[in-house]
Design a protein around this motif. Structure first.
Motif, mmCIF file in Angstrom:
data_model
loop_
_atom_site.group_PDB
_atom_site.id
_atom_site.type_symbol
_atom_site.label_atom_id
_atom_site.label_comp_id
_atom_site.label_asym_id
_atom_site.label_seq_id
_atom_site.Cartn_x
_atom_site.Cartn_y
_atom_site.Cartn_z
ATOM 1 N N THR A 37 -34.402 46.356 64.953
ATOM 2 C CA THR A 37 -35.668 45.697 65.249
ATOM 3 C C THR A 37 -36.692 46.040 64.161
ATOM 4 O OG1 THR A 37 -36.584 47.517 66.537
ATOM 5 C CG2 THR A 37 -35.207 45.900 67.732
ATOM 6 N N LYS A 38 -37.801 45.344 64.185
ATOM 7 C CA LYS A 38 -38.874 45.622 63.210
ATOM 8 C C LYS A 38 -39.435 47.030 63.392
ATOM 9 C CE LYS A 38 -39.723 41.282 61.553
ATOM 10 N NZ LYS A 38 -39.772 40.895 60.186
ATOM 11 N N TYR A 72 -37.253 43.837 73.342
ATOM 12 C CA TYR A 72 -37.520 43.712 71.904
ATOM 13 C C TYR A 72 -37.334 42.264 71.469
ATOM 14 C CZ TYR A 72 -37.418 48.741 71.957
ATOM 15 O OH TYR A 72 -37.697 50.057 72.229
ATOM 16 N N LYS A 73 -38.279 41.768 70.664
ATOM 17 C CA LYS A 73 -38.211 40.376 70.228
ATOM 18 C C LYS A 73 -38.384 40.212 68.726
ATOM 19 C CE LYS A 73 -41.403 38.787 73.046
ATOM 20 N NZ LYS A 73 -42.258 37.852 73.783
ATOM 21 N N GLU A 74 -38.740 41.258 68.028
ATOM 22 C CA GLU A 74 -38.954 41.150 66.587
ATOM 23 C C GLU A 74 -37.818 41.860 65.858
ATOM 24 O OE1 GLU A 74 -42.906 42.310 65.549
ATOM 25 O OE2 GLU A 74 -43.787 40.834 66.912
ATOM 26 N N ASP A 76 -35.369 42.701 62.467
ATOM 27 C CA ASP A 76 -35.430 42.901 61.022
ATOM 28 C C ASP A 76 -34.109 42.513 60.342
ATOM 29 O OD1 ASP A 76 -36.854 44.133 58.639
ATOM 30 O OD2 ASP A 76 -34.964 45.255 58.661
ATOM 31 N N ALA A 110 -35.424 34.738 65.168
ATOM 32 C CA ALA A 110 -36.106 35.524 64.121
ATOM 33 C C ALA A 110 -35.924 34.843 62.773
ATOM 34 C CB ALA A 110 -35.560 36.946 64.086
ATOM 35 N N CYS A 113 -35.472 37.126 59.857
ATOM 36 C CA CYS A 113 -34.428 38.155 59.948
ATOM 37 C C CYS A 113 -33.573 38.138 58.681
ATOM 38 C CB CYS A 113 -33.546 37.887 61.173
ATOM 39 S SG CYS A 113 -32.421 39.239 61.572
#
Length: 142
Positions: A37-38, A72-74, A76, A110, A113
């Motif tokens: 995740t971010k 979690y939604k963001e 990386d 994303a 991503c």
């Protein structure tokens, strides 16, 4: 495509490898995925094989769903690896590129991503939209 992976990226590849080593089951689970995740959390999952192949769920979809289920939604970076079949001469767990449906799914959740993919003899990291040129969009429909 960026050729060099960071230590965090190597850790992500290792996490995908670890989950498929732990959960590998012939004709059930041979692909594992890891998602960072971010904020740096790492989630892992394996794919679900079904006797009717259209029902099979890819590891990338499973790990995205797992992260979303935990709030979690963001995202990386994501990577998938394939465990060799029992009769395969090559016994290495290898990074694999996401299928077309997973590319769409990753981009849906994303757009920024990054994806770790095999490239020649190395691994590379690329933006998901680079793997999905001329992407489908509902806004394009007449």
């Amino acid at each position: 495509m960026r050729a060099e992976l960071s230590i965090e990226d190597e850790t992500l590849v290792a996490a995908a490898g670890e989950i498929i080593k732990k959960r590998y089951e012939w004709e059930r689970h041979h692909v594992g995925a890891a998602l960072r995740t971010k904020t740096g959390e790492i989630f892992t999952a394996v794919h679900l094989e079904a006797s009717l192949s259209r029902v099979t769920v890819c590891a990338e979809a499973m790990v995205i769903g797992k992260a979303i289920s935990e709030g979690y939604k963001e995202f990386d970076t994501i990577v998938a690896v394939r465990h060799p079949d029992p009769d395969s001469e090559d016994r290495e767990i290898r990074v694999v590129s996401p299928c077309g449906m997973c590319r769409e799914l990753i981009a849906d959740y994303a757009e920024d991503c990054r994806v770790i993919v095999p490239r020649e003899e190395n691994l590379a990291k690329t933006d998901i939209l680079d793997l999905l040129p001329m992407r489908y969009s509902r806004q394009q429909q007449p």
